[in-house]
Design an enzyme around this catalytic site. Structure first.
Site, mmCIF file in Angstrom:
data_model
loop_
_atom_site.group_PDB
_atom_site.id
_atom_site.type_symbol
_atom_site.label_atom_id
_atom_site.label_comp_id
_atom_site.label_asym_id
_atom_site.label_seq_id
_atom_site.Cartn_x
_atom_site.Cartn_y
_atom_site.Cartn_z
ATOM 1 N N TYR A 53 -15.662 5.317 10.414
ATOM 2 C CA TYR A 53 -16.667 5.611 11.350
ATOM 3 C C TYR A 53 -16.621 4.197 12.259
ATOM 4 O O TYR A 53 -16.403 3.338 11.938
ATOM 5 C CB TYR A 53 -18.117 5.792 10.860
ATOM 6 C CG TYR A 53 -18.912 6.463 11.729
ATOM 7 C CD1 TYR A 53 -18.928 7.443 12.486
ATOM 8 C CD2 TYR A 53 -20.105 5.558 12.116
ATOM 9 C CE1 TYR A 53 -19.661 8.158 13.514
ATOM 10 C CE2 TYR A 53 -21.151 6.275 12.937
ATOM 11 C CZ TYR A 53 -20.939 7.350 13.695
ATOM 12 O OH TYR A 53 -21.912 7.753 14.590
ATOM 13 N N ASN A 124 -26.684 17.588 16.305
ATOM 14 C CA ASN A 124 -25.823 18.594 16.954
ATOM 15 C C ASN A 124 -26.235 19.383 18.263
ATOM 16 O O ASN A 124 -25.588 19.615 19.287
ATOM 17 C CB ASN A 124 -25.352 19.749 16.003
ATOM 18 C CG ASN A 124 -24.356 18.947 14.953
ATOM 19 O OD1 ASN A 124 -23.582 17.881 15.338
ATOM 20 N ND2 ASN A 124 -24.427 19.425 13.656
ATOM 21 N N ASN A 150 -15.813 26.831 15.437
ATOM 22 C CA ASN A 150 -16.525 27.513 14.398
ATOM 23 C C ASN A 150 -17.551 26.229 13.818
ATOM 24 O O ASN A 150 -18.289 26.393 12.969
ATOM 25 C CB ASN A 150 -15.739 27.952 13.252
ATOM 26 C CG ASN A 150 -14.762 26.878 12.777
ATOM 27 O OD1 ASN A 150 -13.839 26.178 13.567
ATOM 28 N ND2 ASN A 150 -14.695 26.750 11.448
ATOM 29 N N SER A 151 -17.454 25.051 14.360
ATOM 30 C CA SER A 151 -18.299 23.937 13.724
ATOM 31 C C SER A 151 -19.786 24.044 14.398
ATOM 32 O O SER A 151 -20.019 25.085 15.015
ATOM 33 C CB SER A 151 -17.842 22.509 14.518
ATOM 34 O OG SER A 151 -17.798 22.157 15.663
ATOM 35 N N VAL A 153 -21.459 22.114 16.261
ATOM 36 C CA VAL A 153 -21.514 21.776 17.730
ATOM 37 C C VAL A 153 -21.012 22.972 18.361
ATOM 38 O O VAL A 153 -21.508 23.442 19.415
ATOM 39 C CB VAL A 153 -20.976 20.421 18.060
ATOM 40 C CG1 VAL A 153 -20.689 20.510 19.504
ATOM 41 C CG2 VAL A 153 -21.935 19.352 17.411
ATOM 42 N N ARG A 173 -8.712 27.785 13.850
ATOM 43 C CA ARG A 173 -7.637 27.647 13.128
ATOM 44 C C ARG A 173 -7.151 28.896 12.484
ATOM 45 O O ARG A 173 -5.919 29.217 11.749
ATOM 46 C CB ARG A 173 -7.657 26.548 11.991
ATOM 47 C CG ARG A 173 -7.507 25.153 12.632
ATOM 48 C CD ARG A 173 -7.428 24.045 11.459
ATOM 49 N NE ARG A 173 -8.820 24.090 10.703
ATOM 50 C CZ ARG A 173 -8.971 23.209 9.884
ATOM 51 N NH1 ARG A 173 -7.823 22.398 9.548
ATOM 52 N NH2 ARG A 173 -9.949 23.206 8.989
ATOM 53 N N TYR A 237 -15.046 13.969 21.464
ATOM 54 C CA TYR A 237 -16.163 13.576 20.626
ATOM 55 C C TYR A 237 -16.148 13.625 19.229
ATOM 56 O O TYR A 237 -17.017 13.237 18.596
ATOM 57 C CB TYR A 237 -17.453 14.493 21.246
ATOM 58 C CG TYR A 237 -17.424 15.854 20.782
ATOM 59 C CD1 TYR A 237 -17.860 16.189 19.613
ATOM 60 C CD2 TYR A 237 -16.642 16.821 21.436
ATOM 61 C CE1 TYR A 237 -18.250 17.657 19.079
ATOM 62 C CE2 TYR A 237 -16.665 17.959 20.973
ATOM 63 C CZ TYR A 237 -17.341 18.463 19.681
ATOM 64 O OH TYR A 237 -17.292 19.792 19.400
ATOM 65 N N GLY A 238 -14.970 13.748 19.018
ATOM 66 C CA GLY A 238 -14.613 13.787 17.500
ATOM 67 C C GLY A 238 -13.157 13.647 17.145
ATOM 68 O O GLY A 238 -12.473 13.665 17.890
ATOM 69 N N PHE A 262 -17.442 10.731 24.287
ATOM 70 C CA PHE A 262 -18.788 10.926 24.189
ATOM 71 C C PHE A 262 -19.423 10.572 23.002
ATOM 72 O O PHE A 262 -18.877 11.090 21.950
ATOM 73 C CB PHE A 262 -18.961 12.338 24.646
ATOM 74 C CG PHE A 262 -20.559 12.866 24.541
ATOM 75 C CD1 PHE A 262 -21.370 12.669 25.589
ATOM 76 C CD2 PHE A 262 -20.731 13.067 23.295
ATOM 77 C CE1 PHE A 262 -22.738 12.845 25.501
ATOM 78 C CE2 PHE A 262 -22.361 13.522 23.166
ATOM 79 C CZ PHE A 262 -23.308 13.451 24.143
#
Length: 334
Positions: A53, A124, A150-151, A153, A173, A237-238, A262
């Site tokens: 992180y 989120n 599907n997360s 967020v 996926r 953002y990830g 972001f």
């Protein structure tokens, strides 16, 4: 009291331990003490355990990006919350039974808001909201494409976009997710792959897509970019892939696309405390009324933090993994 400490960087389930620590003590002037009712285990928390992180504190360290708590005591000069109020905390180190923080760091949540949903309010929902408001000036009828739809967020983006008249292409996926995302309001669902751009073009009748939301990084960023038109913006953002985002030079030069990043903290930092409280009040009300929500798979006691973290690492879960550090939550999933 009990607290989860990050003791070493590595496999998350082996990196954390529940320990006994001294109580936080009474609040000083301008402080609030609250009992933590529930906290979720987020991808960022797992990334911090691994040492990947953006923050890498000296160990041992407290951990945990969000929670919901009940105010136990307030110090002199604190007026916006009182004992008994439920609050979210804007600071970290929330995997614990009790916290003492500056009063400005706690925000009350609406009465009647489900406690598990309240525990997931801080990160989120505002992330999804600001991704739709702060990156590109979107208007009704515009298209947005996102991966990991599907997360938590991603599901919130679908609902918030639908309420604004913004249409979404949702990249996942596996096709088995299409039904539940469509039920949330997804306009188009597609499976990620090398032919993503052609598939998206066919499903949207070639409509221009102005914004791509990328939570995977690596080559997935380039696949998302290939679906955008001239001047499109990819917002990363990830990094679920663990890689840096990749974009083809041609999309940057010939198509004039832009890659931006972001993080929620930077988005909130541009706003006043009153504006931040207003954002959470609005989002909290939408969660309370069921307009926004996130699925929960299981709630663990804090003593079983290793099992909870291991569960959170598993793929294809039906919802979030949460922990109730002060005992079972009335009415919540077992």
């Amino acid at each position: 009291m009990k607290q989860v400490l990050l003791e070493r960087y590595g496999a998350p389930a082996e990196a954390v331990r529940c320990v006994e620590v001294p109580d936080v003590g009474p609040p000083a002037a301008g402080e609030v003490v609250f009992d933590v009712l529930a906290f979720p285990i987020n991808p960022a928390d797992l990334s911090m355990c691994r040492g990947t992180y953006r923050l890498r504190p000296a160990l041992p360290a407290g951990i945990g990006a969000e929670c919901v708590g009940r105010v136990a005591a307030v110090g002199a000069g604190v007026a916006h919350v009182k004992p008994g109020d439920r609050v979210i905390n804007l600071q970290r180190e929330n995997w614990t039974q009790r916290r003492r923080v500056k009063a400005d760091d706690v925000i009350p949540v609406p009465a009647g808001l489900d406690q598990l949903q309240a525990a997931m309010l801080r990160i989120n929902p505002p992330t999804a909201l600001l991704l739709l408001t702060d990156i590109v000036a979107l208007k009704p009828g515009d298209w947005v494409i996102q991966n990991v739809a599907n997360s938590a967020v991603g599901r919130l983006v679908i609902r918030l976009a639908r309420a604004r008249g913004i249409r979404t292409v949702n990249v996942v996926r596996r096709e088995s997710l299409f039904g539940e995302l469509t039920a949330l309001g997804a306009d188009v669902c597609v499976v990620d792959g090398p032919d993503l751009a052609e598939t998206v073009k066919a499903r949207t009748a070639g409509a221009p897509i102005r914004l791509g939301l990328d939570a995977v990084s690596g080559r997935a960023t380039a696949r998302l970019s290939s679906c955008l038109g001239d001047g499109g913006v990819v917002c990363n953002y990830g990094a679920m892939s663990g890689e840096d985002p990749v974009m083809a030079r041609g999309t940057l030069v010939a198509l004039g696309q832009t890659l931006v990043g972001f993080i929620l903290g930077r988005g909130l930092a541009t706003r006043s405390l009153a504006e931040i409280r207003a954002i959470y009040a609005d989002l909290g009300e939408q969660v309370r009324t069921g307009v926004l929500s996130a699925p929960v798979e299981k709630v663990y006691p804090i003593e079983e933090i290793k099992a909870a973290v291991a569960h959170a690492e598993q793929g294809e879960r039906a919802g979030k993994i949460l922990v109730a550090p002060n005992g079972p939550i009335q009415g919540g999933p077992a």
